[in-house]
Design an enzyme around this catalytic site. Structure first.
Site, PDB file in Angstrom:
ATOM      1  N   GLY A 137      17.175  20.027  15.379  1.00 12.88           N
ATOM      2  CA  GLY A 137      16.063  19.840  14.447  1.00 12.88           C
ATOM      3  C   GLY A 137      15.814  21.067  13.576  1.00 12.88           C
ATOM      4  O   GLY A 137      16.383  22.136  13.808  1.00 12.88           O
ATOM      5  N   GLU A 138      14.919  20.860  12.593  1.00 13.65           N
ATOM      6  CA  GLU A 138      14.609  21.946  11.651  1.00 13.65           C
ATOM      7  C   GLU A 138      13.958  23.134  12.356  1.00 13.65           C
ATOM      8  O   GLU A 138      14.190  24.292  12.028  1.00 13.65           O
ATOM      9  CB  GLU A 138      13.669  21.409  10.566  1.00 13.65           C
ATOM     10  CG  GLU A 138      13.618  22.316   9.357  1.00 13.65           C
ATOM     11  CD  GLU A 138      12.455  21.963   8.453  1.00 13.65           C
ATOM     12  OE1 GLU A 138      11.931  22.870   7.796  1.00 13.65           O
ATOM     13  OE2 GLU A 138      12.071  20.780   8.422  1.00 13.65           O
ATOM     14  N   MET A 139      13.125  22.821  13.365  1.00 10.16           N
ATOM     15  CA  MET A 139      12.437  23.874  14.101  1.00 10.16           C
ATOM     16  C   MET A 139      13.440  24.771  14.834  1.00 10.16           C
ATOM     17  O   MET A 139      13.251  25.973  14.943  1.00 10.16           O
ATOM     18  CB  MET A 139      11.471  23.228  15.096  1.00 10.16           C
ATOM     19  CG  MET A 139      10.348  24.121  15.519  1.00 10.16           C
ATOM     20  SD  MET A 139       9.199  24.478  14.211  1.00 10.16           S
ATOM     21  CE  MET A 139       7.902  23.362  14.638  1.00 10.16           C
ATOM     22  N   ALA A 140      14.526  24.150  15.332  1.00 12.11           N
ATOM     23  CA  ALA A 140      15.561  24.928  16.016  1.00 12.11           C
ATOM     24  C   ALA A 140      16.200  25.889  15.017  1.00 12.11           C
ATOM     25  O   ALA A 140      16.433  27.066  15.317  1.00 12.11           O
ATOM     26  CB  ALA A 140      16.615  23.995  16.592  1.00 12.11           C
ATOM     27  N   CYS A 163       6.983  31.181  -4.967  1.00 12.45           N
ATOM     28  CA  CYS A 163       6.813  29.722  -4.850  1.00 12.45           C
ATOM     29  C   CYS A 163       5.335  29.316  -4.941  1.00 12.45           C
ATOM     30  O   CYS A 163       5.032  28.151  -5.184  1.00 12.45           O
ATOM     31  CB  CYS A 163       7.452  29.192  -3.583  1.00 12.45           C
ATOM     32  SG  CYS A 163       7.023  30.123  -2.140  1.00 12.45           S
ATOM     33  N   GLY A 176      19.553  19.888  20.785  1.00 14.54           N
ATOM     34  CA  GLY A 176      19.064  19.176  19.609  1.00 14.54           C
ATOM     35  C   GLY A 176      19.366  20.023  18.391  1.00 14.54           C
ATOM     36  O   GLY A 176      19.766  21.186  18.518  1.00 14.54           O
ATOM     37  N   SER A 202      -2.881  34.933  -0.535  1.00 14.66           N
ATOM     38  CA  SER A 202      -1.752  34.041  -0.210  1.00 14.66           C
ATOM     39  C   SER A 202      -2.223  32.748   0.440  1.00 14.66           C
ATOM     40  O   SER A 202      -3.337  32.677   0.958  1.00 14.66           O
ATOM     41  CB  SER A 202      -0.793  34.735   0.751  1.00 14.66           C
ATOM     42  OG  SER A 202      -0.279  35.875   0.153  1.00 14.66           O
ATOM     43  N   GLN A 205       7.798  40.802  -2.735  1.00 19.54           N
ATOM     44  CA  GLN A 205       7.931  40.085  -4.013  1.00 19.54           C
ATOM     45  C   GLN A 205       7.228  40.853  -5.132  1.00 19.54           C
ATOM     46  O   GLN A 205       7.729  40.927  -6.254  1.00 19.54           O
ATOM     47  CB  GLN A 205       7.352  38.670  -3.865  1.00 19.54           C
ATOM     48  CG  GLN A 205       8.245  37.781  -3.002  1.00 19.54           C
ATOM     49  CD  GLN A 205       7.556  36.513  -2.534  1.00 19.54           C
ATOM     50  OE1 GLN A 205       6.340  36.497  -2.329  1.00 19.54           O
ATOM     51  NE2 GLN A 205       8.322  35.460  -2.329  1.00 19.54           N
TER      52      GLN A 205
END
Lengths: 425, 288
Positions: A193-196, A50, A191, A110, A121
């Site tokens: 959330g994305e962090m979880a 990426c 919750g 990186s 990779q």
């Protein structure tokens, strides 16, 4: 010898440029095949992540295609404009190309220095190229060297040991110091959330199973629970879930703490003093900070974890000079070995040139001494071979020594003249 | 072999300890091998020393106070080598090796170098008594180490401090389990030691027990403490938290230190410098 790397990375090309140039796994295979059809004598490895798209090229004889040719190839493959593609590509050759590859494999190049995924990779790109038969001696040596350098940097420096993302720091730097194992621990997510989600990935990697998920919105709780093979609980079971939990990840969007000290005192009574690891990743915080003062409660908020990330990032930077030294040493060794290998045909020619007079002398000797039995002849043959090896040892050592400092052209010229070797050798 | 002195192995252990401490300063792949090499070399010299003394002096090493301390140190080094091999990243040596050096120091400078007085009939019970108390000492010392490690780790975690690079400590869960096991095992070993000691005392004093011996009283106090600690740890859930178990092991060490201090300082049937110094000249002659 010619080595070249042409490509772009996060250093010199924005995502808008990198995205259209990127290759998925199948496209990378097709591109390697297309390259071999166009340039059959040029070795190629395509690395596409990426953050970078790089084509590593090498040719033992002749020249590797120039930057323009590579840009045209990449543009053709993706139906892009060659001129626009070319201006974002970086072109490195020989030593610069090798040093670049080694730095990439060690993740010194990186976006997050020291991140561990890049080595996998690089290996994947190399193996895909080997599978498509587009790797020869030069790129074999270069990529195996890169893998070796990455391992050295990993074992001789601490650059990879410092975690720098909030979930990885939470689990590796704090969670694993509290719990020996996670497969028998109860994880509670408050919750969705994305962090979880990211933290659950690390916890699952450590062996945790079936997290309980609580959210005011039941459908969100169910979605997250389904993704991690856990179970969704109703919001009113928060106290009960907290009493049973060993690890809590909280990421709600609540405007004030959902667990106050007074509420926690009640929950604590049924916990029987079991250690509790709380990751309060919400802003504003979900747990009243005073809860962290309770015995056997280890409470970390996002600021604590981000401070740890920053410390770790600084620690990685401190290891950079040592890692760069290893890269330079290995690049020196790579080129010394390559130069020494290049003198191989000359040594072979020298050996061949001395074989003929040796054979002639042996035949003359055996004619004069017909009474010699087979064993005696074998002994004499071996003695002559040993003599040849001893005579060759000096020139070979001199070539090896000279190759450490550069192409030993003066020495090879002298050998050609002294021993009447053919120029092509 | 007779040329081996305590300096030889204490020196090796000291170098291993310095190498353990150097984890804080620099990183090296070769250090672990060198560190284990020094500790193992020390252990070989230590073993040779004990063997030489065992075959050349009257009485088994367990019956001589000085050698009893050296045996305890020897066992702790084996524990250290096992942990250093199985958990190379964790700095057990920083906590264990100072104890080893302290035991060697006590053996060299404070312990009596003569056998405890004993009757031939008490040989077997003497061996059981010496071995169980020796193992109990090693287990309590190991408990002390894991307890200290627990408190250090817990304090760093409470203060949100990152792990100490190069001086990693085991997880609280592991340390807590090790502490709990240390308490349970030490209760059993001290119980065996006290039981065999009472039989030994009966044999030595014609059936009378030497219950007024301060060392016996100190060991009894330690036993009751350990028993209470093990019971609380086993049956009272709130006390099962790692921090409380760590405190229990630290207090156990205080009891052990008191019992050992009494044995070292007082002239009792458990030896001690006073008793050795007060021996009549005839006994000195016997020794020769």
């Amino acid at each position: 010898m010619r080595l070249r790397v042409v490509g772009c990375s996060h250093h010199n090309a924005p995502i808008e440029i990198r995205e259209p140039l990127a290759f998925d796994r199948q496209q990378a295979r097709d591109a390697i095949d297309a390259w071999r059809t166009r340039y059959s004598d040029v070795e190629a490895v395509l690395l596409s992540t990426c953050n970078r798209v790089e084509l590593y090229l090498a040719a033992e004889s002749g020249e590797v295609p120039c930057k323009n040719a590579v840009a045209a190839f990449l543009a053709d493959f993706h139906d892009l404009c060659p001129d626009e593609t070319r201006e974002h590509l970086v072109d490195l050759t020989d030593r610069d190309a090798i040093v670049h590859l080694f730095r990439v494999a060690c993740s010194l190049d990186s976006m997050v220095v020291g991140e561990p995924q890049i080595l996998a990779q690089v290996k994947q790109a190399y193996e895909a190229a080997v599978e498509r038969d587009s790797v020869g001696t030069l790129l074999h040596e270069a990529f195996q060297g890169a893998i070796r350098v990455a391992r050295r940097v990993d074992s001789e420096t601490d650059i990879h040991r410092h975690h720098v993302s909030v979930p990885s720091v939470a689990v590796a730097d704090f969670g694993k110091r509290i719990f020996q194992r996670f497969d028998d621990k109860k994880v509670l997510v408050i919750g969705a959330g994305e962090m979880a989600d990211q933290t659950l990935r690390y916890l699952q990697h450590e062996g945790s199973r079936e997290p309980a998920v609580l959210n005011r919105n039941p459908s969100k709780a169910e979605e997250l629970a389904r993704r991690w093979q856990g179970k969704a609980l109703a919001w009113d079971r928060l106290d009960e879930a907290l009493a049973a939990a060993d690890v809590v990840v909280s990421t709600t969007g609540a405007n004030e703490p959902i667990v106050t000290l007074a509420r926690f005192h009640e929950i604590e009574k049924t916990r029987r003093s079991r250690p509790l690891f709380i990751l309060d990743l919400a802003v504003p915080r979900d747990f009243e900070p005073a809860i962290g003062d309770r015995p056997d409660v280890y409470l970390y908020c996002i600021d604590n974890l981000e401070a740890a990330c920053e410390r770790n990032l600084l620690a990685r930077w401190r290891h950079l000079p040592a890692a760069e030294r290893i890269v330079q040493q290995e690049a020196d060794d790579y080129f010394a070995d390559a130069r020494h290998r290049a003198t191989g045909p000359m040594i072979e020619s020298l050996r061949r040139g001395w074989q003929a007079p040796k054979q002639a002398e042996l035949e003359r000797l055996y004619k004069k001494l017909p009474q010699l039995d087979d064993q005696s002849r074998q002994e004499i043959d071996q003695a002559f071979d040993r003599l040849l090896n001893k005579l060759l040892h000096g020139p070979m050592e001199s070539l090896r020594r000279e190759a450490r400092h550069g192409i030993p052209s003066a020495l090879t010229d002298a050998l050609v003249k002294l021993f009447h070797l053919k120029e092509k050798d | 072999m007779s040329g081996v002195t305590t300096i030889c192995f204490a020196g090796s252990y000291a170098v291993a300890l310095l190498l353990e401490l150097s984890r804080l300063v620099f990183r090296s792949g070769a250090r672990r091998v060198v560190m284990i090499g020094f500790a193992a070399a020390g252990l070989v010299a230590h073993s040779a020393f004990l063997y030489y003394r065992a075959v050349n002096r009257p009485g088994s090493p367990l019956s001589i106070q000085q050698e009893w301390y050296l045996l305890a140190a020897w066992l702790l080094v084996i524990v250290y080598l096992y942990l250093a091999a199985c958990h190379p990243r964790q700095a057990f040596g920083v906590f264990l090796l100072p104890l080893v050096l302290a035991l060697v120091g006590v053996a060299t400078f404070a312990a009596a170098p003569e056998p405890f007085p004993r009757a031939a009939a008490s040989r077997v019970w003497g061996a059981v008594h010496g071995t169980s108390i020796l193992l109990a000492t090693v287990v309590v010392l190991f408990g002390l180490v894991t307890g200290l490690m627990y408190l250090a780790q817990a304090q760093r975690l409470k203060k949100k401090r990152p792990p100490l690079r190069g001086l990693a400590l085991p997880s609280l869960e592991w340390l807590s389990l090790a502490n709990g096991h240390a308490i349970t095992l030490s209760v059993v070993l001290v119980a065996v030691g006290l039981f065999s000691g009472s039989i030994l005392s009966g044999l030595s004093h014609g059936g009378r027990m030497s219950a007024n011996d301060p060392v016996v009283l100190g060991t009894l106090a330690m036993f009751f403490w350990l028993l209470a600690a093990a019971a609380v740890n086993r049956f009272y859930r709130p006390a099962q938290t790692g921090r409380k178990v760590a405190y229990l092991t630290l207090v156990s060490f205080v009891f052990l230190a008191v019992a050992l201090g009494l044995a070292l300082g007082l002239g009792t049937s458990h030896g001690g410098w006073n008793q050795w110094r007060q021996r009549p000249p005839a006994m000195e002659g016997e020794r020769r």
